[in-house]
Scaffold this motif. Structure first.
Motif, mmCIF file in Angstrom:
data_model
loop_
_atom_site.group_PDB
_atom_site.id
_atom_site.type_symbol
_atom_site.label_atom_id
_atom_site.label_comp_id
_atom_site.label_asym_id
_atom_site.label_seq_id
_atom_site.Cartn_x
_atom_site.Cartn_y
_atom_site.Cartn_z
ATOM 1 N N ASN A 90 0.787 -1.582 0.376
ATOM 2 C CA ASN A 90 -0.221 -0.048 -0.231
ATOM 3 C C ASN A 90 0.664 1.289 -0.157
ATOM 4 O OD1 ASN A 90 -2.356 -1.670 -0.216
ATOM 5 N ND2 ASN A 90 -2.558 -1.395 2.376
ATOM 6 N N ALA A 91 0.365 2.680 -0.428
ATOM 7 C CA ALA A 91 1.018 3.567 -0.819
ATOM 8 C C ALA A 91 0.833 4.153 0.029
ATOM 9 C CB ALA A 91 0.598 4.104 -2.559
ATOM 10 N N GLY A 92 -0.221 4.083 1.289
ATOM 11 C CA GLY A 92 -0.042 4.897 2.030
ATOM 12 C C GLY A 92 -1.319 6.197 1.739
ATOM 13 N N VAL A 93 -0.077 7.443 2.454
ATOM 14 C CA VAL A 93 -0.651 8.854 2.214
ATOM 15 C C VAL A 93 0.431 9.028 1.126
ATOM 16 C CG1 VAL A 93 -1.033 11.215 3.118
ATOM 17 C CG2 VAL A 93 -1.413 9.226 4.295
ATOM 18 N N THR A 94 -0.192 9.985 -0.409
ATOM 19 C CA THR A 94 1.072 10.198 -0.989
ATOM 20 C C THR A 94 0.081 11.862 -1.591
ATOM 21 O OG1 THR A 94 0.889 7.855 -2.215
ATOM 22 C CG2 THR A 94 1.488 9.936 -3.380
ATOM 23 N N GLN A 95 1.377 12.188 -1.058
ATOM 24 C CA GLN A 95 1.965 14.046 -1.982
ATOM 25 C C GLN A 95 2.233 14.805 -2.018
ATOM 26 O OE1 GLN A 95 1.786 15.611 3.376
ATOM 27 N NE2 GLN A 95 1.906 17.313 1.377
ATOM 28 N N THR A 96 2.058 14.686 -3.620
ATOM 29 C CA THR A 96 2.133 16.086 -4.718
ATOM 30 C C THR A 96 1.849 17.546 -4.831
ATOM 31 O OG1 THR A 96 0.771 14.953 -6.463
ATOM 32 C CG2 THR A 96 2.487 13.737 -5.841
ATOM 33 N N PRO A 97 3.008 18.000 -4.599
ATOM 34 C CA PRO A 97 4.325 18.165 -5.347
ATOM 35 C C PRO A 97 4.759 17.641 -4.391
ATOM 36 C CG PRO A 97 3.771 20.883 -5.957
ATOM 37 C CD PRO A 97 2.807 19.851 -5.295
ATOM 38 N N LYS A 98 6.791 17.917 -4.244
ATOM 39 C CA LYS A 98 7.256 17.382 -3.084
ATOM 40 C C LYS A 98 7.675 18.878 -2.324
ATOM 41 C CE LYS A 98 8.679 11.917 -2.568
ATOM 42 N NZ LYS A 98 7.406 12.000 -3.307
ATOM 43 N N PHE A 99 8.121 19.813 -4.067
ATOM 44 C CA PHE A 99 8.927 20.705 -4.083
ATOM 45 C C PHE A 99 7.972 22.047 -4.628
ATOM 46 C CE2 PHE A 99 12.015 19.520 -1.234
ATOM 47 C CZ PHE A 99 12.394 18.175 -1.927
ATOM 48 N N HIS A 100 7.998 23.320 -4.345
ATOM 49 C CA HIS A 100 7.362 24.343 -5.419
ATOM 50 C C HIS A 100 7.262 25.283 -5.174
ATOM 51 C CE1 HIS A 100 4.588 24.939 -8.558
ATOM 52 N NE2 HIS A 100 4.174 25.639 -8.500
ATOM 53 N N ILE A 101 7.878 25.872 -6.453
ATOM 54 C CA ILE A 101 8.178 27.412 -6.407
ATOM 55 C C ILE A 101 6.797 28.559 -6.704
ATOM 56 C CG2 ILE A 101 9.562 29.784 -6.173
ATOM 57 C CD1 ILE A 101 11.990 27.649 -6.341
ATOM 58 N N LEU A 102 6.327 29.004 -5.883
ATOM 59 C CA LEU A 102 5.098 29.786 -6.531
ATOM 60 C C LEU A 102 5.609 31.813 -6.703
ATOM 61 C CD1 LEU A 102 2.875 28.876 -7.559
ATOM 62 C CD2 LEU A 102 1.633 29.161 -4.454
ATOM 63 N N LYS A 103 5.089 32.520 -7.399
ATOM 64 C CA LYS A 103 5.183 33.305 -7.382
ATOM 65 C C LYS A 103 4.414 34.023 -6.124
ATOM 66 C CE LYS A 103 7.760 34.213 -11.200
ATOM 67 N NZ LYS A 103 8.165 34.803 -12.855
ATOM 68 N N ILE A 104 4.503 35.352 -5.417
ATOM 69 C CA ILE A 104 3.100 35.798 -5.225
ATOM 70 C C ILE A 104 1.685 36.724 -5.719
ATOM 71 C CG2 ILE A 104 2.903 38.295 -3.830
ATOM 72 C CD1 ILE A 104 5.625 38.879 -2.773
ATOM 73 N N GLY A 105 0.986 36.540 -5.604
ATOM 74 C CA GLY A 105 -0.790 36.595 -5.817
ATOM 75 C C GLY A 105 -0.373 34.980 -6.653
ATOM 76 N N GLN A 106 0.113 34.676 -7.065
ATOM 77 C CA GLN A 106 -0.062 32.853 -7.926
ATOM 78 C C GLN A 106 -1.105 31.845 -6.365
ATOM 79 O OE1 GLN A 106 3.591 31.458 -8.920
ATOM 80 N NE2 GLN A 106 2.890 32.941 -11.376
ATOM 81 N N SER A 107 -1.270 31.075 -7.780
ATOM 82 C CA SER A 107 -2.523 29.903 -7.228
ATOM 83 C C SER A 107 -1.769 28.873 -7.386
ATOM 84 C CB SER A 107 -4.191 29.622 -7.584
ATOM 85 O OG SER A 107 -5.008 31.416 -7.350
ATOM 86 N N MET A 108 -2.019 27.605 -6.526
ATOM 87 C CA MET A 108 -1.932 25.969 -6.720
ATOM 88 C C MET A 108 -2.826 25.583 -5.898
ATOM 89 S SD MET A 108 2.017 24.968 -5.235
ATOM 90 C CE MET A 108 1.208 23.601 -5.648
ATOM 91 N N THR A 109 -2.397 24.417 -6.579
ATOM 92 C CA THR A 109 -3.459 23.305 -5.274
ATOM 93 C C THR A 109 -2.295 22.345 -5.008
ATOM 94 O OG1 THR A 109 -5.341 23.287 -6.550
ATOM 95 C CG2 THR A 109 -5.448 21.948 -5.689
ATOM 96 N N LEU A 110 -2.124 21.764 -3.917
ATOM 97 C CA LEU A 110 -1.543 20.729 -3.472
ATOM 98 C C LEU A 110 -2.267 19.481 -2.591
ATOM 99 C CD1 LEU A 110 0.315 22.509 -0.226
ATOM 100 C CD2 LEU A 110 1.134 22.154 -3.030
ATOM 101 N N GLN A 111 -1.969 18.287 -4.167
ATOM 102 C CA GLN A 111 -2.410 16.902 -4.044
ATOM 103 C C GLN A 111 -2.350 15.633 -2.331
ATOM 104 O OE1 GLN A 111 -5.237 16.897 -5.760
ATOM 105 N NE2 GLN A 111 -4.264 18.733 -7.764
ATOM 106 N N CYS A 112 -2.830 15.425 -2.087
ATOM 107 C CA CYS A 112 -3.546 14.596 -1.170
ATOM 108 C C CYS A 112 -4.062 13.237 -1.541
ATOM 109 C CB CYS A 112 -2.982 15.195 0.283
ATOM 110 S SG CYS A 112 -3.519 13.846 1.501
ATOM 111 N N THR A 113 -3.764 12.456 -1.450
ATOM 112 C CA THR A 113 -4.302 10.531 -1.471
ATOM 113 C C THR A 113 -4.032 9.969 -0.728
ATOM 114 O OG1 THR A 113 -4.950 11.431 -4.113
ATOM 115 C CG2 THR A 113 -4.887 8.856 -3.560
ATOM 116 N N GLN A 114 -5.098 8.897 -0.247
ATOM 117 C CA GLN A 114 -4.334 7.837 0.705
ATOM 118 C C GLN A 114 -5.255 6.970 -0.201
ATOM 119 O OE1 GLN A 114 -7.237 6.234 3.336
ATOM 120 N NE2 GLN A 114 -8.609 8.466 2.473
ATOM 121 N N ASP A 115 -5.044 4.954 0.088
ATOM 122 C CA ASP A 115 -5.062 4.364 -0.132
ATOM 123 C C ASP A 115 -6.044 3.338 0.567
ATOM 124 O OD1 ASP A 115 -2.334 2.953 -1.222
ATOM 125 O OD2 ASP A 115 -3.121 3.182 0.625
#
Lengths: 115, 111
Positions: free
Chosen positions: A1-26
Motif C-alpha cells: 500500500n502507498a499510504g498517503v501520497t502528496q504531490t508535488p514534493k517541492f514547488h516555488i510559487l510567485k506572490i499572488g499565484q494560486s496552486m493546489t497541493l494534492q493528497c491521496t490515501q489508499d
C-alpha cells in the motif's frame, strides 16, 4: 500500500499565484487533515475532513481552501499566495472507530516557497 | 488551546534519561506521541487512552494523567537514534476529530 501520497514534493510559487497541493490515501480512511510546519516550528492544523463532502476549519485556515469529493482525495488550494505561506505542508489520514485509538498516518510533505 | 510541551529543547549524552511533558488547558481524552526526524514526516510512537495509563516501548515509555490534563514521555538510556522533535497529539474535544499537536520538544543526543 502507498499510504498517503502528496504531490508535488517541492514547488516555488510567485506572490499572488494560486496552486493546489494534492493528497491521496489508499487506506479507506474517513478522516483527513492538512497541517503546515514553518521552519523550526510545530504543526498547525489548517483544515480537516471527517468524510466525503464534509470539511471544517482548523487553527490557521485563512488563505486556504479545501474540498473532499471522494474518500481518497483531499486537495488543499492556496489562493493569492503570500510569502507567509512559505512552509512545509503535511497531509495525514486516520481511520475510524474509537476516535482516540486511531493515529495519524502522514504523507512525506510538500515544501512550498512563495517568492 | 494548543497543548504546551516542556522543555522546548534538551541536549543529552548517550545513555542519559529525559522526560518530555505535554500539558493541556482542556480535558485530554487520549494522547498520542510522535517523533519527527529532520526533513521527514512525524512518525507515531505510542498511544495512551486511559487516565493514569502507562505504556512502554523498549526504552521509551509514557504516562497519562487525565486529572492533571498531562502526559509525559520518558526516554531512558538514550541512543543517538532518539534525536528529533517530539510532539504530543490529541483531539481538541473527544469525538470532533479535530486533531492538534503540542508545541514540540527538540531532543538532541550526543555521542
Amino acid at each position: 500500500n502507498a499510504g498517503v501520497t502528496q504531490t508535488p514534493k517541492f514547488h516555488i510559487l510567485k506572490i499572488g499565484q494560486s496552486m493546489t497541493l494534492q493528497c491521496t490515501q489508499d487506506m479507506n480512511h474517513n478522516y483527513m487533515y492538512w497541517y503546515r510546519q514553518d521552519p523550526g516550528m510545530g504543526l498547525k492544523l489548517i483544515y480537516y475532513s471527517v468524510g466525503a463532502g464534509i470539511t471544517d476549519k482548523g487553527e490557521v485556515p485563512n488563505g486556504y481552501n479545501v474540498s473532499r469529493s471522494t474518500t481518497e482525495d483531499f486537495p488543499l488550494r492556496l489562493e493569492l499566495a503570500a510569502p507567509s505561506q512559505t512552509s512545509v505542508y503535511f497531509c495525514a489520514s486516520k481511520g475510524g472507530g474509537h476516535s482516540g485509538a486511531n493515529v495519524l498516518t502522514f504523507g512525506a510533505g510538500s515544501r512550498l516557497t512563495v517568492l | 488551546q494548543q497543548p504546551v510541551q516542556s522543555p522546548q529543547a534538551v541536549i543529552l549524552r548517550e545513555g542519559e534519561d529525559a522526560v518530555i511533558n505535554c500539558s493541556s488547558s482542556k480535558a485530554l481524552y487520549s494522547v498520542h506521541w510522535y517523533r519527527q526526524k529532520h526533513g521527514e514526516a512525524p512518525v507515531f510512537l505510542m498511544i495512551l487512552l486511559k487516565g493514569g495509563e502507562q505504556k512502554g516501548h523498549e526504552k521509551i515509555s509514557a504516562s497519562f494523567n487525565e486529572k492533571k490534563q498531562q502526559s509525559s514521555l520518558y526516554l531512558t538510556a538514550s541512543q543517538l537514534s532518539y534525536s528529533g522533535t517530539y510532539f504530543c497529539g490529541t483531539e481538541v474535544t473527544s469525538g470532533t476529530y479535530k486533531y492538534i499537536f503540542g508545541t514540540g520538544t527538540r531532543l538532541k543526543v550526543l555521542a
